[in-house]
Design a protein around this motif. Structure first.
Motif, mmCIF file in Angstrom:
data_model
loop_
_atom_site.group_PDB
_atom_site.id
_atom_site.type_symbol
_atom_site.label_atom_id
_atom_site.label_comp_id
_atom_site.label_asym_id
_atom_site.label_seq_id
_atom_site.Cartn_x
_atom_site.Cartn_y
_atom_site.Cartn_z
ATOM 1 N N UNK A 28 0.838 -1.206 0.000
ATOM 2 C CA UNK A 28 0.000 0.000 0.000
ATOM 3 C C UNK A 28 0.872 1.255 0.000
ATOM 4 N N UNK A 29 1.893 1.283 0.854
ATOM 5 C CA UNK A 29 2.761 2.457 0.938
ATOM 6 C C UNK A 29 3.489 2.704 -0.378
ATOM 7 N N UNK A 30 3.961 1.657 -1.007
ATOM 8 C CA UNK A 30 4.662 1.815 -2.281
ATOM 9 C C UNK A 30 3.717 2.286 -3.381
ATOM 10 N N UNK A 31 2.507 1.776 -3.389
ATOM 11 C CA UNK A 31 1.521 2.205 -4.383
ATOM 12 C C UNK A 31 1.167 3.678 -4.199
ATOM 13 N N UNK A 32 0.933 4.080 -2.967
ATOM 14 C CA UNK A 32 0.603 5.484 -2.689
ATOM 15 C C UNK A 32 1.778 6.385 -3.060
ATOM 16 N N UNK A 33 2.992 5.989 -2.717
ATOM 17 C CA UNK A 33 4.173 6.790 -3.055
ATOM 18 C C UNK A 33 4.343 6.894 -4.570
ATOM 19 N N UNK A 34 4.111 5.813 -5.280
ATOM 20 C CA UNK A 34 4.205 5.843 -6.737
ATOM 21 C C UNK A 34 3.169 6.747 -7.368
ATOM 22 N N UNK A 35 1.950 6.689 -6.861
ATOM 23 C CA UNK A 35 0.895 7.563 -7.374
ATOM 24 C C UNK A 35 1.206 9.036 -7.083
ATOM 25 N N UNK A 37 4.176 10.313 -6.723
ATOM 26 C CA UNK A 37 5.312 10.674 -7.581
ATOM 27 C C UNK A 37 4.822 11.011 -8.994
ATOM 28 N N UNK A 38 3.926 10.178 -9.510
ATOM 29 C CA UNK A 38 3.403 10.397 -10.869
ATOM 30 C C UNK A 38 2.523 11.628 -10.980
ATOM 31 N N UNK A 39 1.650 11.825 -10.015
ATOM 32 C CA UNK A 39 0.624 12.867 -10.143
ATOM 33 C C UNK A 39 1.025 14.207 -9.547
ATOM 34 N N UNK A 40 1.824 14.190 -8.490
ATOM 35 C CA UNK A 40 2.178 15.442 -7.813
ATOM 36 C C UNK A 40 3.647 15.794 -8.039
ATOM 37 N N UNK A 41 4.498 14.772 -8.021
ATOM 38 C CA UNK A 41 5.922 15.000 -8.233
ATOM 39 C C UNK A 41 6.761 14.477 -7.085
ATOM 40 N N UNK A 42 8.043 14.383 -7.343
ATOM 41 C CA UNK A 42 8.947 13.821 -6.344
ATOM 42 C C UNK A 42 9.069 14.668 -5.077
ATOM 43 N N UNK A 43 9.050 16.011 -5.146
ATOM 44 C CA UNK A 43 9.158 16.781 -3.899
ATOM 45 C C UNK A 43 8.032 16.475 -2.908
ATOM 46 N N UNK A 44 6.822 16.291 -3.409
ATOM 47 C CA UNK A 44 5.703 15.976 -2.521
ATOM 48 C C UNK A 44 5.880 14.607 -1.876
ATOM 49 N N UNK A 45 6.412 13.660 -2.636
ATOM 50 C CA UNK A 45 6.638 12.323 -2.095
ATOM 51 C C UNK A 45 7.654 12.368 -0.967
ATOM 52 N N UNK A 46 8.766 13.070 -1.191
ATOM 53 C CA UNK A 46 9.798 13.168 -0.160
ATOM 54 C C UNK A 46 9.322 13.991 1.034
ATOM 55 N N UNK A 47 8.554 15.045 0.796
ATOM 56 C CA UNK A 47 8.027 15.859 1.898
ATOM 57 C C UNK A 47 7.056 15.050 2.755
ATOM 58 N N UNK A 48 6.236 14.240 2.108
ATOM 59 C CA UNK A 48 5.309 13.392 2.855
ATOM 60 C C UNK A 48 6.074 12.381 3.704
ATOM 61 N N UNK A 49 7.113 11.792 3.131
ATOM 62 C CA UNK A 49 7.937 10.858 3.894
ATOM 63 C C UNK A 49 8.591 11.525 5.090
ATOM 64 N N UNK A 50 9.092 12.741 4.900
ATOM 65 C CA UNK A 50 9.712 13.475 5.999
ATOM 66 C C UNK A 50 8.695 13.817 7.081
ATOM 67 N N UNK A 51 7.504 14.238 6.665
ATOM 68 C CA UNK A 51 6.462 14.589 7.634
ATOM 69 C C UNK A 51 6.017 13.368 8.436
ATOM 70 N N UNK A 52 5.844 12.241 7.763
ATOM 71 C CA UNK A 52 5.452 11.022 8.474
ATOM 72 C C UNK A 52 6.549 10.551 9.419
ATOM 73 N N UNK A 53 7.800 10.736 9.027
ATOM 74 C CA UNK A 53 8.916 10.389 9.914
ATOM 75 C C UNK A 53 8.921 11.265 11.159
#
Length: 72
Positions: A28-35, A37-53
């Motif tokens: 699930x996490x990989x699917x959400x991260x991939x979506x 990345x595709x729809x919003x972009x890599x900065x949003x993916x990394x920012x979300x990961x940082x926020x969750x951390x």
């Protein structure tokens, strides 16, 4: 931790359930991260990961320590 949390007769089942849940969560996490990345972009993916951390770090910091439990 799995071995300590499950009765001796059910340790194999405990490890199996733990692996199943871990695998499903990773899927699930990989699917959400991939979506993201595709729809919003890599900065949003990394920012979300940082926020969750950060949220996880704060949650762990609020847990009572084992040292405090040992003093009781």
């Amino acid at each position: 931790m799995v071995a300590d949390a499950t009765p001796a007769d059910y340790r194999g089942t405990g490890f199996g359930v733990f692996s199943l849940i871990s695998g499903l969560a990773l899927l699930v996490a990989s699917t959400v991260a991939g979506l993201m990345w595709d729809r919003i972009g890599s900065p949003a993916t990394f920012a979300t990961g940082a926020a969750l951390s950060l949220v996880t770090l704060l949650a762990v910091a609020m847990l009572p320590s084992q040292a405090a439990d040992a003093k009781r």
